[in-house]
Design an enzyme around this catalytic site. Structure first.
Site, PDB file in Angstrom:
ATOM      1  CB  ILE A 357      -6.398  -3.755   0.398  1.00 26.29           C
ATOM      2  CG1 ILE A 357      -5.892  -2.473  -0.262  1.00 26.29           C
ATOM      3  CG2 ILE A 357      -7.778  -4.127  -0.145  1.00 26.29           C
ATOM      4  CD1 ILE A 357      -5.731  -2.569  -1.773  1.00 26.29           C
ATOM      5  N   GLY A 358      -4.690  -2.451   3.174  1.00 28.32           N
ATOM      6  CA  GLY A 358      -3.342  -2.331   3.718  1.00 28.32           C
ATOM      7  C   GLY A 358      -3.206  -1.117   4.615  1.00 28.32           C
ATOM      8  CB  ALA A 361       4.393   5.379   8.133  1.00 26.14           C
ATOM      9  CG  PHE A 362       0.926   8.080   3.002  1.00 24.46           C
ATOM     10  CD1 PHE A 362      -0.417   8.078   2.643  1.00 24.46           C
ATOM     11  CD2 PHE A 362       1.730   9.109   2.531  1.00 24.46           C
ATOM     12  CE1 PHE A 362      -0.948   9.063   1.837  1.00 24.46           C
ATOM     13  CE2 PHE A 362       1.212  10.102   1.720  1.00 24.46           C
ATOM     14  CZ  PHE A 362      -0.136  10.067   1.376  1.00 24.46           C
ATOM     15  N   GLY A 363      -0.738   6.070   5.930  1.00 27.33           N
ATOM     16  CA  GLY A 363      -2.166   5.948   6.218  1.00 27.33           C
ATOM     17  C   GLY A 363      -2.692   4.635   5.684  1.00 27.33           C
ATOM     18  CG  ASN A 364      -6.175   3.068   6.931  1.00 26.84           C
ATOM     19  OD1 ASN A 364      -5.302   2.450   7.545  1.00 26.84           O
ATOM     20  ND2 ASN A 364      -7.217   3.607   7.531  1.00 26.84           N
ATOM     21  CB  VAL A 365      -3.562   0.910   0.997  1.00 26.16           C
ATOM     22  CG1 VAL A 365      -3.646   0.720  -0.524  1.00 26.16           C
ATOM     23  CG2 VAL A 365      -2.210   1.498   1.379  1.00 26.16           C
ATOM     24  CE  LYS A 380       1.032   4.808   0.110  1.00 31.66           C
ATOM     25  NZ  LYS A 380       2.499   4.809  -0.072  1.00 31.66           N
ATOM     26  CG  ASP A 477      10.244   1.749   4.672  1.00 29.86           C
ATOM     27  OD1 ASP A 477      10.775   0.960   5.483  1.00 29.86           O
ATOM     28  OD2 ASP A 477       9.064   2.092   4.744  1.00 29.86           O
TER      29      ASP A 477
END
Length: 676
Positions: A357-358, A361-365, A380, A477
């Protein structure tokens, strides 16, 4: 698995030689806060913590309207279905109600019990218990300490204590001045509230000392069993309306009683015992037994030492792999739970692409659906566990201790299988950028009321992060894709992967510049110094996006040149045509003065000179009509930087943080490039 088996084996040895009776944890609850920390408490609305004291309303020198709540994190059992028993309870707390302006007072505070852990009502006479637009929505049992006469709720005067049940029209009230007590005197007061279920009686004691009076101030004969549900939350709320009254809770203890704990004795069934018969009692047998006993006496300790050695060796080998998880546990206060990797795998269908769903920079959600409870969450997942570790730890260390209605609530975490995972509450309306810039171009448009509410909510949470936390939090951010919208389109700030904690009296620290182009303050780009004013700049850009419906950097329709949103709005302000910046999709359905104010707030926050930007607290006051707007010059000022920092000064974080920030910045640069 081997270490677990050894633990079980050692436990069984101890267990067999030491009979135990197991006692289930009692349903009765006791806690005692001599002073407060964020551990085990949730702060909602304007409530905040300072020097171990909870302030439920804003501390402002100018009259304001405010509402705040503090709630004990864990629900308490008040009704036992098995025994059909309702609990008694006893609570004691010390509080002060004071005023910065003696002529300004109202409205008071309340101790409450509620089935809802998100109880936050409206300011004014609603005492933070009731929503002004939904008077019958919230369910509660409360004892109010009211400091304003409100005829709408049948108040007898501006100094009374009363019992409220699901309504602010008190069942019974009493004036504490009969005991020489003025609630709004600013003096230290202590209250005791006792409910005895056997007598069906509630009593309230009040004193200006720490000694409990012999006679109660308020006595109400009432059966609360019909109102105390099985699980309830306990806490305090307070409110003001155009006043400078401050409501402080200094300490708090609570005890429930009357629910008998269930005792589960350790039972050994006949089938679990093996009886050895026909033992010969000859002398040879006796010698044999002596030898056997001697052998066991020597072999037993040796075997035990071997087991401990093997266990220690295996544990030492696994220590390095478990180090991250142990560090995380050490960072945590009680609250967010640790999920198992198996549980999150199942809830996300093995992290299937259809559940994404998103991205960040951390990765996928991922959208996670927990079938056992029927709840939905957002997970996350770190793209690269090693590189993302610093951001993961940063996000955990920051957000785990934060409580605010405009923050995305952290529900848990997981660090297994080389994976780093954070579990958040699910936001049904997604991120703000998805609604401002729908991919199809024909998506649902946010109403003006929603947009105002988003601007106010974001200002509120940033004011909390900058000025009301024990340590100042610099987000670094802030952008529309990091602002989530709940079911009522309230703004919820998320993604604390780049956040930094700072002491309020310390100078800002220079770090590797990270963030998203278009949202970065000029001084941050030039000198790499992140302060609360760099967050204010980013907020200003977001506010202009909300009002204008345009991205921070867009192509001009004819020349295809890149155009900066701040410059574009400031140019219209210079020409006296600032209202032309309003989002055309609103079709003029807004109040011009409100739109003008929001646009000018955006420009003042995005001022090139950080010294000229208002604080987030001042911004919140402006948007709530509690302070005059900041002057915005007709022409955008120019600014010349003189930065003495070297590259070595700017790149001061450790290598791991640098790699994470660089990765974050590169990803955002790619996102910005794709947007323009």
């Amino acid at each position: 698995m081997m270490s677990r088996k050894l633990l079980v084996f050692l436990f069984l040895i101890t267990f067999l030689f030491k009979p135990i009776s197991f006692l289930a944890s009692a349903e009765n609850v006791t806690f005692d806060f001599h002073s407060f920390t964020l551990r085990n408490l949730t702060l909602l609305g304007d409530s905040h913590l300072r020097n171990g004291v909870v302030s439920l309303t804003q501390e402002l020198g100018v009259p304001s309207s405010s509402s705040g709540t503090v709630i004990y994190d864990y629900p308490i059992l008040f009704f036992d279905q098995d025994s059909n028993t309702t609990a008694s309870f006893h609570t004691r707390f010390s509080f002060r109600i004071k005023n910065l302006n003696p002529s300004s007072f109202g409205d008071g505070l309340a101790f409450f019990l509620s089935p809802d852990n998100q109880t936050l009502g409206s300011p004014g006479g609603y005492l933070g218990l009731v929503n002004s637009s939904q008077l019958t929505k919230n369910r509660f049992v409360a004892v109010e300490f009211d400091t304003r006469l409100d005829p709408h709720f049948g108040d007898p005067n501006d100094n009374h204590v009363g019992l409220d049940i699901d309504s602010l029209n008190s069942i019974k009230t009493v004036d504490p001045s009969s005991q020489g007590i003025d609630l709004k005197s600013g003096k230290h007061l202590t209250a005791w509230i006792d409910y005895m279920n056997e007598l069906k009686r509630l009593r309230v004691f009040l004193s200006s000392s720490d000694s409990k009076p012999q006679n109660p101030l308020l006595t109400v004969d009432i059966d609360l069993s019909g109102y105390l549900r099985e699980m309830m939350f306990v806490g305090f709320s307070a409110s003001t309306e155009g006043s400078t009254e401050i409501h402080l809770i200094e300490n708090w203890s609570f005890h429930s009683s009357g629910l008998s704990p269930v005792r589960h004795p350790h039972n050994v069934s006949d089938s679990s015992v093996t009886i050895i018969t026909d033992i010969h009692r000859s002398s040879s047998g006796s010698n044999h037994h002596k030898k056997l006993a001697l052998g066991l006496g020597i072999a037993g300790p040796v075997f035990f030492c071997v087991v401990l050695s093997v266990f220690g060796y295996i544990s030492l080998r696994k220590w390095k792999g478990a180090r991250t998880e142990k560090n995380l546990k050490a960072e945590f206060v009680a609250g967010p739970r640790q999920f198992s990797y198996k549980e999150l795998m199942s809830a996300t269908r093995g992290f299937h692409s259809s559940r994404i769903i998103g991205h960040g920079a951390f990765g996928n959600v991922y959208k996670a659906i927990f079938m056992s409870s029927g709840t939905i969450a957002a997970v996350k997942r770190s793209r690269h566990s090693h590189e993302g570790k610093s951001e993961f730890l940063a996000e955990l260390s920051v957000i785990a201790c934060l409580r605010h209605k405009n923050l995305v609530q952290l529900q848990g975490w997981c660090a297994e299988k080389g994976e780093l995972l954070l579990v958040y509450e699910f936001m049904p309306n997604g991120s703000l950028d998805k609604l401002l810039y729908p991919e199809s171009g024909h998506g649902m448009s946010l109403s003006w009321c929603n947009r105002k509410n988003i601007a106010v909510g974001l200002a509120s949470v940033l004011s909390y992060l900058h000025q009301e936390c024990e340590q100042q939090v610099i987000h670094r951010d802030i952008k529309t894709s990091n602002i989530m919208l709940d079911g009522n389109f309230n703004a919820r700030l998320g993604d604390f992967g780049l956040a930094r904690l700072m002491d309020h009296d310390k100078s800002p620290v220079s770090t590797l510049t990270a963030g998203t182009m278009g949202y970065l303050a000029p001084e941050y780009l030039h000198c790499g110094t992140a302060t609360e004013k760099t967050d204010v700049f980013s907020y200003g850009v977001v506010v202009l996006e909300v009002a204008c419906g345009r991205r921070p950097i867009e192509k001009e329709p004819y020349s295809q040149k890149l155009e900066n949103l701040v410059d574009w709005v400031w140019g219209l302000h210079t020409d006296g045509r600032i209202l032309e910046a309003a989002d055309k999709r609103l079709n003029g359905e807004f109040k011009e003065e409100e739109m003008r104010k929001l646009l000018l707030v955006g420009l003042s926050c995005a001022h090139p000179d950080s010294a000229e930007r208002p604080s987030m607290r001042r911004v919140l006051q402006i948007l709530n009509n509690e302070a005059d707007p900041v002057f915005v010059p007709k022409r955008k000022p120019s600014l010349i930087f003189s930065c003495s920092l070297t590259v070595e000064d700017i790149v001061s974080d450790d290598e791991e943080c640098q790699r994470a920030s660089v990765s974050h910045d590169e990803d955002h640069m790619k996102d910005s490039a794709s947007q323009v």
